[in-house]
Scaffold this active site. Structure first.
Site, short mmCIF file in Angstrom:
data_model
loop_
_atom_site.label_atom_id
_atom_site.label_comp_id
_atom_site.label_asym_id
_atom_site.label_seq_id
_atom_site.Cartn_x
_atom_site.Cartn_y
_atom_site.Cartn_z
N SER A 126 0.84 -1.19 0.00
CA SER A 126 0.00 0.00 0.00
C SER A 126 0.88 1.24 0.00
O SER A 126 1.82 1.35 0.80
CB SER A 126 -0.91 0.00 1.24
OG SER A 126 -1.68 1.18 1.29
N ALA A 130 -1.68 4.25 -4.76
CA ALA A 130 -2.37 3.01 -5.11
C ALA A 130 -2.01 1.91 -4.12
O ALA A 130 -1.09 2.06 -3.31
CB ALA A 130 -1.99 2.58 -6.53
N GLN A 131 -2.76 0.81 -4.20
CA GLN A 131 -2.40 -0.38 -3.46
C GLN A 131 -2.51 -1.60 -4.37
O GLN A 131 -3.18 -1.56 -5.40
CB GLN A 131 -3.21 -0.55 -2.19
CG GLN A 131 -4.65 -0.92 -2.33
CD GLN A 131 -5.34 -0.96 -0.96
OE1 GLN A 131 -5.03 -0.18 -0.06
NE2 GLN A 131 -6.29 -1.87 -0.80
N VAL A 132 -1.84 -2.68 -3.97
CA VAL A 132 -1.69 -3.85 -4.83
C VAL A 132 -2.25 -5.08 -4.14
O VAL A 132 -1.99 -5.32 -2.95
CB VAL A 132 -0.21 -4.06 -5.19
CG1 VAL A 132 -0.03 -5.33 -6.00
CG2 VAL A 132 0.33 -2.86 -5.96
N ASP A 281 12.25 5.73 -11.64
CA ASP A 281 11.90 5.52 -10.23
C ASP A 281 12.54 4.22 -9.74
O ASP A 281 11.88 3.38 -9.12
CB ASP A 281 10.38 5.46 -10.09
CG ASP A 281 9.92 5.68 -8.65
OD1 ASP A 281 10.72 6.21 -7.85
OD2 ASP A 281 8.77 5.33 -8.32
#
Length: 536
Positions: A126, A130-132, A281
């Protein structure tokens, strides 16, 4: 901006006394009067770097991510601030799984049980945007489902407006504020963060990177499942790799750590100079190492929302700067900074060269393996800062990525000699840039565009000559400027003539039947245009 958010910002600002970051003598009278009551408050015991970090954490995830961006700019911020901003973490509590499932079902137009054979209700990770969750497709493929936080776009837009206001204040009141170009830095950050809100764009970035490294032993990018991807939902292949920071597990499987570190450097330079499309990134949380072939280790990269590229001019000047710097050709470094426009055109090259030498010579007295490639570049920018070098927003992501790659490489293999890997790559890239095959490829690429413009050249040349004739009487009294103008004009005519000849030659090669099919009027116009161009 909502009133409640404004009060929150003001409260955090006052609590951590961020007003002290702006020197009192640079504050306008109205601001001094507004802040006068703060003098009765006790001075904070924390250092300015810690106060800034804590304030950003209190203000929320968008400010945290902006602080992370600033932490990669030691050429702009004092070392104490950079050290504190390095500690910022993008970890936030997950939002409810029911909300996540509802978002997925609404985006994909079907119940989760129909879309997936399995779907984990517990998030795998998280973050602020966004979260996965993990899942499995009906075909048996193991995947991860990335879902944007509900309402995050409104939060980001609100905070970006505030950052723009603060940037304008910095430009106006902070010493060297205009040179730092804070408004442009925030605009660049807006572009970056908005890219993270479009998961289709992230999927497209992943697909491009995967294509660039197809069948490469260096880097693997997870596959995107486009049938299950929307603007706020992204489904990717689930990878099985070792976190790059898990040194113990990497060594336990017999990974060649030296080769792993060098391959990280090779990946960076391939992306920047060969592909001109780089993952921007690449912090350790986004990098894994494949469990296959530990003696020939392969990286796995995830989270491709942020990518970068350079203009051809910046690529060229950056490569030549790095090569000249490590050859200790400081005169060339100074001249390249002026030619590229990174410093003002009227910068005294001799003085600039002496300043660069004073900074770089002590660094290069060390063995190359002990020199930080990224820090040398930063030292160079810090020196140029004294000569009014403006911040180059297009280089921000590159510098951030280089810092991450070198730091990671030294963590994996402390004896990493980055220059040993980078030097032959840059030398080869410079040779390839002027190779006949490269020039021929450029002609083939742009030939059709030249052909399309070719019929318009006679009229453009005639119009230019008419304008020159009309301006002639006005220029007769200018003297030396007139002579210089004539020389430049003649040079322009010759360049245009070369362009016509090159376009015609390209057309003849690209379409052999073109000259034969050209009507007599076309021949006449072409010959007349060439005659006008070459007329003294």
């Amino acid at each position: 901006m909502p009133v409640a958010r404004s009060f929150t910002i003001a409260r955090v600002f006052l609590r951590y006394r961020l007003d002290s970051l702006v020197p009192a003598e640079r504050r306008p009278l109205w601001l001094r009067g507004l802040l006068l009551p703060l003098k009765i408050l006790p001075q904070p015991k924390m250092g300015r770097g810690e106060r800034l970090r804590r304030a950003l954490e209190k203000l929320g995830p968008i400010f945290v991510k902006f602080g992370q961006l600033l932490s990669t700019r030691p050429d702009l911020l004092p070392p104490d601030m950079v050290r504190e901003l390095d500690r910022l973490q993008d970890n936030v509590p997950p939002f409810p799984s029911d909300d996540c499932i509802a978002l997925v079902e609404r985006a994909l137009g079907a119940p989760v049980d129909e879309l997936f054979a399995e779907f984990s209700r517990e998030p795998l990770a998280s973050a602020s945007v966004a979260q996965v969750h993990t899942a499995r497709l009906h075909g048996g493929e193991s995947v991860v489902v990335k879902v944007l936080r509900p309402g995050i776009d409104k939060v980001i837009e609100q905070d970006l407006r505030l950052l723009q206001v603060l940037a304008r204040w910095v430009a106006r009141f902070v010493p060297d504020g205009r040179r730092l170009r804070p408004v442009e830095v925030v605009d660049d950050y807006r572009h970056t963060i908005e890219g993270e809100l479009d998961l289709v764009r992230e999927g497209a970035n992943a697909t491009q990177l995967k294509r660039n490294f197809a069948n490469s032993p260096l880097l693997y990018i997870p596959e995107v499942y486009w049938d299950f991807t929307r603007e706020n939902v992204l489904v990717l292949e689930r990878i099985d790799g070792i976190p790059v920071t898990d040194i113990a597990q990497l060594k336990a499987q017999g990974t060649d750590m030296k080769r792993l570190a060098e391959r990280g450097v090779e990946i960076f330079f391939k992306q920047v100079f060969q592909h001109n499309f780089f993952h921007a990134d690449m912090h350790p949380g986004n990098i894994f190492v494949s469990r296959k072939h530990p003696q020939r280790p392969q990286y796995i990269a995830v989270d491709t929302a942020i990518v970068g590229s350079l203009s051809r001019e910046d690529q060229y000047y950056l490569a030549r700067n790095l090569l000249a710097m490590f050859r200790r050709d400081y005169r060339m470094v100074a001249e390249l900074h002026v030619q590229s426009g990174w410093v003002r055109r009227d910068t005294p090259v001799n003085t600039f060269e002496a300043a660069i030498r004073a900074v770089c010579e002590p660094i290069f007295e060390k063995p190359l393996g002990e020199i930080s490639f990224a820090r040398v570049l930063i030292s160079l920018f810090q020196t140029a800062r004294r000569f009014d070098m403006a911040v180059q927003p297009q280089l921000v992501l590159l510098q951030k990525t280089l810092l991450n790659i070198e730091g990671l490489g030294r963590q994996l293999y402390p004896q990493l000699d980055l220059w040993k890997t980078a030097h032959p790559f840059l030398e080869g890239w410079m040779r390839d840039r002027i190779h006949p095959k490269t020039i021929w490829a450029e002609i083939q690429r742009y030939g059709p565009e030249w052909l399309e413009k070719f019929p318009h050249l006679p009229q453009l040349v005639y119009s230019s000559l008419e304008q020159s004739r009309e301006l002639g009487p006005q220029l007769e009294n200018i003297g030396d400027q007139l002579a210089g103008s004539h020389r430049r004009g003649r040079s322009q005519y010759l360049r245009r003539a070369a362009g016509v000849i090159l376009a015609a030659g390209t057309a003849a090669v690209a379409a052999p039947g073109w000259l034969a099919q050209l009507p007599p009027a076309g021949w006449a116009m072409g010959i007349a245009a060439l005659a006008l161009l070459l007329w003294p």
